[in-house]
Write an enzyme that holds these catalytic residues in place. Structure first.
Site, PDB file in Angstrom:
ATOM      1  N   ARG A   1       0.099 -10.010   2.664  1.00 27.60           N
ATOM      2  CA  ARG A   1       1.565 -10.457   2.120  1.00 27.60           C
ATOM      3  C   ARG A   1       1.675 -11.850   3.078  1.00 27.60           C
ATOM      4  NH1 ARG A   1       6.022 -11.045   4.572  1.00 27.60           N
ATOM      5  NH2 ARG A   1       5.044 -10.363   6.596  1.00 27.60           N
TER       6      ARG A   1
ATOM      7  N   CYS B   1       0.812  -1.115   0.062  1.00 31.26           N
ATOM      8  CA  CYS B   1      -0.137   0.096  -0.021  1.00 31.26           C
ATOM      9  C   CYS B   1       0.786   1.305  -0.016  1.00 31.26           C
ATOM     10  CB  CYS B   1      -0.957  -0.012   1.459  1.00 31.26           C
ATOM     11  SG  CYS B   1      -2.111   1.502   1.353  1.00 31.26           S
TER      12      CYS B   1
ATOM     13  N   GLU C   1      20.079  -3.944  18.839  1.00 28.07           N
ATOM     14  CA  GLU C   1      20.405  -4.935  20.111  1.00 28.07           C
ATOM     15  C   GLU C   1      19.952  -6.121  19.834  1.00 28.07           C
ATOM     16  OE1 GLU C   1      21.610  -4.059  24.485  1.00 28.07           O
ATOM     17  OE2 GLU C   1      19.365  -3.995  23.818  1.00 28.07           O
TER      18      GLU C   1
ATOM     19  N   ARG D   1     -13.075   0.069  -4.841  1.00 29.60           N
ATOM     20  CA  ARG D   1     -12.427   0.170  -3.409  1.00 29.60           C
ATOM     21  C   ARG D   1     -11.961   1.620  -3.085  1.00 29.60           C
ATOM     22  NH1 ARG D   1      -7.868  -0.760  -0.020  1.00 29.60           N
ATOM     23  NH2 ARG D   1      -8.352  -2.375   1.566  1.00 29.60           N
TER      24      ARG D   1
END
Length: 502
Positions: free
Chosen positions: A382, A319, A485, A418
């Site tokens: 995805r 998107c 980290e 849409r």
């Protein structure tokens, strides 16, 4: 003067969960991921519940009937994409509903005057070894026999041999009569050591098959999500243009839940769509709405009758709405704000309206963070596009297997409904991209690995359910250096040393 939100627009990647006390019963096998899909009143049970907090996105590259069956087996729901004809979408829903109940409509059928070559072509196309032989070659024609892989040998049976010459004729078939229960059909399968049992009506017409593999599948998939008739639960996406035509067709096909698929849900168009559903069906048809990113949007859709509310604008991997329009909000901030509104609404009215986090998931642990922040379930694009069961093509690109993945806001999708703002029947500009995602194998294996992580994290937080996670979770903001980290650092990874002479 414009309104300014006090806090930054934050993402899931900016948070970590802090461990809580874990009693000795806090082990992954005891964790329940059951979660409500649609609204319910305090003291009542939700009419629809997910066994895992995952639904697949309303996208061409993600959710067709194949994905719907695969995901329902694992306890989730697919929302079949709506950017197709009404007839095609309703047919997909119908195929999902017909797939289960143990009774399956035959989609591999042939006439007796056809040949082995036709059988082999049909098997290649449908991947089915059981073929019904009917007088007219239709799935509900008068059955005259069955062909399975045991009825021929490719090396010995001529390709031009007539099906009638090598099929198992009707007179030799074991079958069930129309009206037989699934339990009785399974008993016949086992008693006669069959892989497939045809169900025949009084006119000798084929109505369904019952397969041994479906019985085995149920045993292998204890989380599968079924309706009261033991059919797979399936959803479908609708738009705010042709809803008065599309929704009745989907309801007639047996859809369990609908979702208005739109880039932005705080609109009069969504209110009209919800009003249509409530006026025509009352509360019998379940429909979610969205997307929104703040309290005001949530309250608007709930008052208009939404059964769940989808949260997120611009956070999906394909998107580009934020980039193109400057519209959206960090997914973590959006979920926390809307979850607070959901809780306040529940306290005020006694009605619990689930929220769905749509977008922003990069790593598996982001799902646990989203749930802790208040999401009841996640809509994923995805994630599901990577698996065998998604409808997009699998390709080899530069030596690596990938799956195609494109946004509904891309020109490829041609889904102007849409993004409709009441003007032309076209996209003025793209809000999605056309891309690839790394191929990830089977959906079952992928979900199993992901949910193992989610359950393990919940145990580290000392909780055994999603409501308990939302009540007890502790979250901390992280700095950019603490993110570094958190991964492997200050070492030479072994895969980076391949080829070094020792």
């Amino acid at each position: 003067m414009a309104y300014y939100f006090e806090d930054s627009s934050r993402t899931f990647n900016e948070y970590l969960l802090v461990p809580g006390y874990s009693p000795d019963n806090c082990i992954p096998s005891n964790v329940s991921l059951s979660t409500p899909l649609v609204k319910y009143r305090k003291g009542d049970e939700t009419p629809l519940r997910l066994n895992v907090p995952m639904v697949s996105a309303v996208m061409q590259a993600v959710s067709d009937d194949g994905m719907a069956v695969a995901l329902a087996k694992q306890g989730g729901v697919s929302f079949i994409f709506g950017s197709q004809s009404v007839e095609n979408q309703a047919a997909m829903v119908l195929r999902v509903k017909d797939h289960k109940a143990g009774f399956v409509k035959s989609d591999s059928n042939i006439r007796p005057d056809q040949t082995l070559a036709d059988i082999l072509a049909l098997r290649e196309a449908n991947r089915h070894s059981t073929v019904a032989v009917t007088e007219d070659g239709t799935p509900d024609g008068r059955i005259v026999g069955i062909v399975t892989s045991r009825d021929y040998r490719v090396s010995r049976t001529p390709a031009d041999a007539k099906v009638s010459e090598f099929m198992t004729p009707f007179t030799d078939l074991v079958y069930g009569e129309e009206g037989v229960s699934l339990s009785e059909a399974n008993d016949i399968l086992w008693d006669h050591k069959l892989n497939a049992l045809p169900i025949i009506d009084k006119n000798q017409r084929l109505t369904h098959f019952v397969f041994r593999k479906d019985y085995d599948s149920h045993k292998r998939n204890p989380n599968e999500l079924l309706d009261d008739e033991k059919r797979y639960v399936v959803g479908a996406g609708v738009n705010t243009r042709d809803f008065s035509e599309r929704i009745p067709a989907l309801v007639d096909a047996g859809v369990d839940v609908l979702c208005i698929d739109s880039s932005e849900g705080f609109t009069e168009w969504q209110a009209k769509t919800l009003s249509y559903v409530r006026g025509k069906y009352g509360d019998t048809v379940k429909i979610g709405a969205g997307n929104v990113v703040d309290r005001e949007g949530f309250e608007f859709l709930v008052e208009k009758g939404a059964d769940f509310v989808k949260v997120g604008i611009g956070g999906g991997s394909i998107c580009i709405t934020r980039e193109q329009k400057g519209i959206g909000r960090g997914q973590a901030s959006a979920v926390m704000d809307v979850a607070a509104a959901r809780n306040d609404y529940y306290k005020k009215t006694g009605i619990y309206v689930p929220i769905c986090s749509d977008g922003g998931i990069v790593y598996d642990y982001h799902m646990t963070v989203a749930l802790a922040m208040g999401a009841d379930f996640m809509m994923l694009g995805r994630y599901f596009a990577r698996f065998d069961e998604s409808p997009s093509a699998k390709l080899n690109v530069n030596g690596n297997y990938v799956k195609e993945y494109w946004g509904e806001g891309s020109n490829r999708a041609r889904n102007w409904q849409r993004y409709d703002l009441g003007e032309g029947e076209k996209l003025s500009f793209e809000e999605g991209v056309d891309s690839y995602v790394p191929y990830a194998g089977s959906l079952k294996d992928g979900i199993s690995a992901t949910l193992a992580k989610v359950k393990s994290t919940m145990c580290s937080c000392g909780v055994l359910s999603i409501p308990e996670l939302q009540e007890k979770a502790k979250l901390t903001l992280v700095s950019s250096t603490s993110i570094v980290e958190g991964g492997a650092h200050d070492v030479i990874l072994k895969e980076q040393t391949q080829g070094i002479v020792r």
